[in-house]
Write an enzyme that holds these catalytic residues in place. Structure first.
Site, PDB file in Angstrom:
ATOM      1  N   TYR A   1      69.717  26.229   9.712  1.00 17.30           N
ATOM      2  CA  TYR A   1      70.251  24.870   9.541  1.00 17.30           C
ATOM      3  C   TYR A   1      71.787  24.866   9.546  1.00 17.30           C
ATOM      4  O   TYR A   1      72.395  23.865   9.166  1.00 17.30           O
ATOM      5  CB  TYR A   1      69.746  24.246   8.238  1.00 17.30           C
ATOM      6  CG  TYR A   1      68.331  23.711   8.289  1.00 17.30           C
ATOM      7  CD1 TYR A   1      67.441  24.081   9.295  1.00 17.30           C
ATOM      8  CD2 TYR A   1      67.867  22.822   7.325  1.00 17.30           C
ATOM      9  CE1 TYR A   1      66.147  23.600   9.332  1.00 17.30           C
ATOM     10  CE2 TYR A   1      66.567  22.326   7.352  1.00 17.30           C
ATOM     11  CZ  TYR A   1      65.713  22.722   8.356  1.00 17.30           C
ATOM     12  OH  TYR A   1      64.425  22.235   8.391  1.00 17.30           O
TER      13      TYR A   1
ATOM     14  N   LYS B   1      61.341  36.948   5.765  1.00 14.38           N
ATOM     15  CA  LYS B   1      60.616  37.503   6.916  1.00 14.38           C
ATOM     16  C   LYS B   1      61.462  38.661   7.446  1.00 14.38           C
ATOM     17  O   LYS B   1      61.896  38.668   8.598  1.00 14.38           O
ATOM     18  CB  LYS B   1      60.422  36.380   7.944  1.00 14.38           C
ATOM     19  CG  LYS B   1      59.408  36.660   9.011  1.00 14.38           C
ATOM     20  CD  LYS B   1      57.977  36.660   8.529  1.00 14.38           C
ATOM     21  CE  LYS B   1      57.076  37.079   9.691  1.00 14.38           C
ATOM     22  NZ  LYS B   1      55.755  37.541   9.267  1.00 14.38           N
TER      23      LYS B   1
ATOM     24  N   ASP C   1      55.294  33.736   5.637  1.00 12.76           N
ATOM     25  CA  ASP C   1      54.042  33.256   6.251  1.00 12.76           C
ATOM     26  C   ASP C   1      52.852  33.565   5.349  1.00 12.76           C
ATOM     27  O   ASP C   1      51.984  32.722   5.123  1.00 12.76           O
ATOM     28  CB  ASP C   1      53.856  33.828   7.660  1.00 12.76           C
ATOM     29  CG  ASP C   1      54.086  35.334   7.743  1.00 12.76           C
ATOM     30  OD1 ASP C   1      54.532  35.943   6.752  1.00 12.76           O
ATOM     31  OD2 ASP C   1      53.803  35.915   8.811  1.00 12.76           O
TER      32      ASP C   1
ATOM     33  N   ASP D   1      62.538  24.252   3.233  1.00 11.04           N
ATOM     34  CA  ASP D   1      62.174  22.917   3.701  1.00 11.04           C
ATOM     35  C   ASP D   1      60.671  22.852   3.977  1.00 11.04           C
ATOM     36  O   ASP D   1      59.989  21.892   3.602  1.00 11.04           O
ATOM     37  CB  ASP D   1      62.984  22.599   4.974  1.00 11.04           C
ATOM     38  CG  ASP D   1      63.230  21.109   5.151  1.00 11.04           C
ATOM     39  OD1 ASP D   1      62.898  20.333   4.228  1.00 11.04           O
ATOM     40  OD2 ASP D   1      63.743  20.719   6.212  1.00 11.04           O
TER      41      ASP D   1
ATOM     42  N   ASP E   1      57.377  21.137   1.503  1.00 13.49           N
ATOM     43  CA  ASP E   1      56.433  20.135   2.008  1.00 13.49           C
ATOM     44  C   ASP E   1      54.998  20.617   1.813  1.00 13.49           C
ATOM     45  O   ASP E   1      54.092  19.823   1.513  1.00 13.49           O
ATOM     46  CB  ASP E   1      56.700  19.834   3.493  1.00 13.49           C
ATOM     47  CG  ASP E   1      57.769  18.759   3.673  1.00 13.49           C
ATOM     48  OD1 ASP E   1      58.705  18.715   2.851  1.00 13.49           O
ATOM     49  OD2 ASP E   1      57.672  17.960   4.628  1.00 13.49           O
TER      50      ASP E   1
END
Ligand code: GGG
Length: 328
Positions: free
Chosen positions: A121, A168, A200, A224, A228
């Protein structure tokens, strides 16, 4: 605090114009702030060509805190520069369940501490040719260390003294390697226990057994996405507040976006934005007022009225009124 703090208020787009006024009704009952109402987002960009007018940036950088609603297509031009402008190095996103609200995973009670200035980002994207586009993932030791220090303070204050780093680093070896190594070193220096998990795999673990997590520290995009996911576990995005915290200033916003599908209908759930004002109050050291707001929201979620996302039929206004009525 003195009671004359200035709050910049940015409804943004869509349901931001419904949930922010609802939250201000609650805030007005518990504190005596001065408001600076300013614009940002898709609508002002359409009108003026600029999604983040200079007066908005000025209001945010001179305010003690900002209440932000949501933006749409222009989000990257609005919230990312605003976070940078206030030096917000962490986005705190708590996700918990509430009595009276159906949750996929009722045991969920966690907080995501999301790196807030870099990762994918950071805005370093290029279109090199018709065929090729690139994005540079920025990870610095400085930002990772600062996040790690904040995380250590956070878990020391909440008494758990441990957190999980989502990453990751088996694929993004250099960038997430630096992220994990730096935060692990900070935690070791501070005597804080850490665990690490591939992001993941964590998504699966969160869906199946979220109770194993308390505080999750993660890079920007992961935060982010995982927040959610956590919203889905507790009853939806209408319940998740957030705080973009910097050394001196903060921006407080619901995790949800501007929801163009229901904008204008007056049925958006204001809970996430009202709970964001509780985080704002805490940031400004109004701890009692923050607790009162949270208790009132919990009471309304438990007994109703509830908006349609939670199976009710109440309006945004009716929920805000009920919260106001249940303040001490
Ligand atoms: N209030 C949340 C909001 O406006 N979300 C739009 C969005 O996509 N934000 C990206 C981010 O939070 O980093």
């Amino acid at each position: 605090m003195s009671g004359d703090e200035r709050i910049a208020v940015i409804p943004g787009d869509g349901i931001g114009h419904e949930v922010v006024p609802a939250a201000l009704r609650v805030l007005d009952e518990v504190a005596d702030f001065e408001y600076d109402h300013v614009e940002a987002g898709d609508a002002v960009a359409e009108r003026t060509g600029d999604p983040l007018p200079a007066e908005t940036l000025e209001a945010v950088t001179s305010a003690d805190a900002t209440l932000f609603g949501a933006t749409g297509e222009t989000s990257a031009d609005v919230i990312l520069p605003l976070r940078e402008a206030v030096g917000s190095f962490v986005n705190i996103r708590p996700a918990r369940t509430y009595p009276g609200v159906d949750a996929v995973q009722p045991e969920t009670d966690l907080v995501i501490l999301r790196e807030n200035t870099e990762g994918v980002y950071a805005g370093i994207e290029n279109r090199l040719s018709e065929d090729v586009s690139t994005l540079t993932r920025l990870v610095t030791q400085t930002a990772s260390r600062r996040l790690g220090e904040f995380a250590c303070d956070y878990v020391a204050a909440d008494g758990t003294n441990e957190f999980t780093i989502a990453h990751k680093n088996n694929v993004m070896r250099v960038t997430d390697g630096l992220f994990v190594d730096t935060i692990s070193e900070v935690a070791a220096d501070r005597g804080v226990d850490i665990d690490t998990a591939y992001m993941d795999a964590m998504a699966t673990h969160l869906a199946m057994d979220p109770a194993q997590y308390d505080v999750i520290v993660c890079p920007n995009l992961a935060g982010d996405v995982l927040s959610d996911l956590a919203a889905g576990l507790v009853g939806g995005l209408g319940l998740l507040p957030s705080a973009n915290v910097g050394a001196e200033r903060g921006i407080f916003e619901p995790v949800h976006g501007c929801a163009p599908d229901i904008a204008g209908e007056g049925i958006a759930n204001p809970a996430a934005t009202i709970l964001s004002t509780a985080m704002l109050l805490e940031f400004l050291d109004y701890d009692d007022a923050a607790a009162d707001v949270r208790t009132a929201v919990e009471s309304v979620l438990a007994d109703g009225p509830r908006t349609p996302d939670l199976g009710g039929s109440a309006s945004t206004e009716a929920v805000a009124t009920a919260v106001v009525d249940r303040l001490p």
